[in-house]
Scaffold this motif. Sequence first.
Motif, PDB file in Angstrom:
ATOM      1  N   ILE A 174      -3.800   7.492   2.393  1.00  0.00           N
ATOM      2  CA  ILE A 174      -4.281   6.218   2.423  1.00  0.00           C
ATOM      3  C   ILE A 174      -5.283   6.356   3.583  1.00  0.00           C
ATOM      4  O   ILE A 174      -5.124   6.621   4.707  1.00  0.00           O
ATOM      5  CB  ILE A 174      -3.105   5.041   3.397  1.00  0.00           C
ATOM      6  CG1 ILE A 174      -1.828   5.325   2.380  1.00  0.00           C
ATOM      7  CG2 ILE A 174      -3.595   3.915   3.474  1.00  0.00           C
ATOM      8  CD1 ILE A 174      -0.765   4.464   2.837  1.00  0.00           C
ATOM      9  N   LYS A 221      -6.267  -3.335   0.088  1.00  0.00           N
ATOM     10  CA  LYS A 221      -6.558  -4.425   0.979  1.00  0.00           C
ATOM     11  C   LYS A 221      -7.803  -4.302   1.629  1.00  0.00           C
ATOM     12  O   LYS A 221      -8.647  -3.315   1.475  1.00  0.00           O
ATOM     13  CB  LYS A 221      -5.754  -4.147   2.252  1.00  0.00           C
ATOM     14  CG  LYS A 221      -5.150  -5.174   3.202  1.00  0.00           C
ATOM     15  CD  LYS A 221      -4.272  -4.699   4.236  1.00  0.00           C
ATOM     16  CE  LYS A 221      -2.897  -4.717   3.789  1.00  0.00           C
ATOM     17  NZ  LYS A 221      -2.144  -4.503   4.854  1.00  0.00           N
ATOM     18  N   LYS A 279     -15.873   3.409   3.791  1.00  0.00           N
ATOM     19  CA  LYS A 279     -15.589   2.397   2.847  1.00  0.00           C
ATOM     20  C   LYS A 279     -16.509   2.106   1.549  1.00  0.00           C
ATOM     21  O   LYS A 279     -15.986   1.678   0.514  1.00  0.00           O
ATOM     22  CB  LYS A 279     -15.009   0.978   3.510  1.00  0.00           C
ATOM     23  CG  LYS A 279     -16.590   0.320   3.996  1.00  0.00           C
ATOM     24  CD  LYS A 279     -15.975  -1.164   4.684  1.00  0.00           C
ATOM     25  CE  LYS A 279     -17.306  -1.588   5.033  1.00  0.00           C
ATOM     26  NZ  LYS A 279     -17.906  -1.143   6.067  1.00  0.00           N
ATOM     27  N   SER A 301      -7.714   4.205   5.662  1.00  0.00           N
ATOM     28  CA  SER A 301      -7.595   2.722   6.332  1.00  0.00           C
ATOM     29  C   SER A 301      -8.826   2.567   7.232  1.00  0.00           C
ATOM     30  O   SER A 301      -8.684   3.064   8.419  1.00  0.00           O
ATOM     31  CB  SER A 301      -6.467   2.410   7.021  1.00  0.00           C
ATOM     32  OG  SER A 301      -6.192   0.971   7.313  1.00  0.00           O
ATOM     33  N   SER A 302      -9.636   1.806   6.860  1.00  0.00           N
ATOM     34  CA  SER A 302     -10.770   1.337   7.795  1.00  0.00           C
ATOM     35  C   SER A 302     -10.757  -0.254   7.945  1.00  0.00           C
ATOM     36  O   SER A 302     -11.940  -0.875   7.516  1.00  0.00           O
ATOM     37  CB  SER A 302     -11.985   1.753   7.273  1.00  0.00           C
ATOM     38  OG  SER A 302     -13.303   1.674   8.004  1.00  0.00           O
ATOM     39  N   MET A 303      -9.771  -0.614   8.561  1.00  0.00           N
ATOM     40  CA  MET A 303      -9.510  -2.532   8.597  1.00  0.00           C
ATOM     41  C   MET A 303     -10.141  -2.717   9.728  1.00  0.00           C
ATOM     42  O   MET A 303      -9.492  -2.922  10.733  1.00  0.00           O
ATOM     43  CB  MET A 303      -7.985  -2.412   8.189  1.00  0.00           C
ATOM     44  CG  MET A 303      -7.759  -2.173   6.951  1.00  0.00           C
ATOM     45  SD  MET A 303      -8.440  -3.181   5.867  1.00  0.00           S
ATOM     46  CE  MET A 303      -7.292  -4.733   5.870  1.00  0.00           C
ATOM     47  N   THR A 359       0.888  -1.227  -0.124  1.00  0.00           N
ATOM     48  CA  THR A 359      -0.047  -0.115  -0.174  1.00  0.00           C
ATOM     49  C   THR A 359       0.806   1.278  -0.087  1.00  0.00           C
ATOM     50  O   THR A 359       0.739   2.263  -0.802  1.00  0.00           O
ATOM     51  CB  THR A 359      -0.973  -0.202   1.366  1.00  0.00           C
ATOM     52  OG1 THR A 359      -1.842  -1.165   1.243  1.00  0.00           O
ATOM     53  CG2 THR A 359      -1.924   1.240   1.324  1.00  0.00           C
ATOM     54  N   GLU A 408      -9.015  -0.830   2.986  1.00  0.00           N
ATOM     55  CA  GLU A 408      -7.852  -0.075   2.676  1.00  0.00           C
ATOM     56  C   GLU A 408      -8.060   0.549   1.348  1.00  0.00           C
ATOM     57  O   GLU A 408      -7.939  -0.116   0.329  1.00  0.00           O
ATOM     58  CB  GLU A 408      -6.597  -0.581   3.068  1.00  0.00           C
ATOM     59  CG  GLU A 408      -5.632   0.489   3.301  1.00  0.00           C
ATOM     60  CD  GLU A 408      -4.287  -0.153   3.801  1.00  0.00           C
ATOM     61  OE1 GLU A 408      -3.935  -0.072   4.956  1.00  0.00           O
ATOM     62  OE2 GLU A 408      -3.447  -0.804   3.094  1.00  0.00           O
TER      63      GLU A 408
END
Length: 458
Positions: free
Chosen positions: A172, A204, A189, A174-176, A46, A164
């Motif tokens: 970036i 991702k 997302k 990122s909502s993982m 990423t 992600e």
Amino acid sequence: MSFSLFEKILDPSQIVSGQELESRYHHIWHMDEPLKAICLLTPASTDEVSSIMKICYEHNLPVVVHGGLTNLVGSTETYGNEVVISTERLNSIEEIDGSSRTMTVQSGVILEHIHEAAANTDLLFPLNFGARGSAQIGGIISTNAGGLRVLKYGMTRQLILGLEAVMVDGTIISSMKKIIKDNSAYDVKQLFIGSEGTLGIVTKAILKLEEAPSSRNAAYIGFNNYENVVAFLKYMDSNLAGKLSGFELIWRNSYEQMTSVSNAVRPPLPYDYNYYVLIEALGSHPQIDHAEFQSLLEDAIEQDRILDAVMAQSPSDIEWFFRIREDVNNLVDFMKHDQHFDISLPIPFIGDYIADRYQSLAQIDGVEQIYAFGHVADGNIHFMIGKSNLNDDLKKKIDHCIYDGLKAIGGSVSAEHGIGTHKKDYLNLCRTPEEIVLMKALKLTMDPKGLLNPGKIF
């Protein structure tokens, strides 16, 4: 431009340019057409995608992302002035968490590999369609793909817990998270799911898995009346108590071609009916489920709900049944040129609408074959049209014939393939002017320079 900017952040083996691009292509059905691009980059993380995007944003370089290249609406097409980012090196399955029933994957992982990894831990990633051996999860997410089990499990959107993505300026997002319920304001997302790479680059995801079923039953059913198809859907869904996972409808001429002698695929049922339905049920008690499934079919015949049925008696039978439905090459291979559609419309209208399209298409000079099939339980019907030439006027006549009646009945020009370049002239048939204005505002906000997958959707 000089590639020195990218050489500072990538290994030389990750940069494809010049004559090397001739071994690349923009779609798996067009391998004989060399890729047109400034260069193709293969980031392995990423952070590398982010670094690439920072350079492209600073130098106003358009970007197109390539995954498995199975898209059917031109979303991966290029014109020569773009930087192509291939996700082929982002191919790691990072974690399978059996307790939370999730899988964390990079965007370049092939769907079939996800299926295999889940099965090895007695879990199931239910998303399934014919291109599973090539399609990558990043592209699947970016197009919100559907497939054969939407009836039970929903579209891709319903199967993504965390995501992600890299925005146009390299930021970036990122909502993982592995959690199902997160009602903390906007679900960011969702902006990237189904946006066809125009708002950000998915790198991702955390996938929602299910417990693997221990039973799988399938059958082909024959009908002459569309209303009976719909009634049988309700009958099976209510009596199987949540186990019905697939309900595929194939028109007679499509079924005949899919099972013709020249294709070396024998027909499970004779060519006596107007409609053929392939049903699938997944459960957890093999003997009980098999007996229940068989009993429902026998009762349906006795009650005149169906005309004929053949039930799979083994896993190989099930594979045979689904190979008929999934292998569209059995249709394409006999066409001089082909044109594909994936329309969506309310279930009660499907029978008459498709019958009208068959009649109208047959009147168009240059149309040689007409085949219809699809996921009737979620209102998604596919058309495959064989035609004599690639004349743009013929293409537009076919487009208009398929699409023109959809607006009046609340349908859509795209059930699962997206808009890309091929359908953007028809977006107004299924989205209001206000919706399109809002979409364009989102695009302008998130990609002010219009660098991400330019020319797609709008």
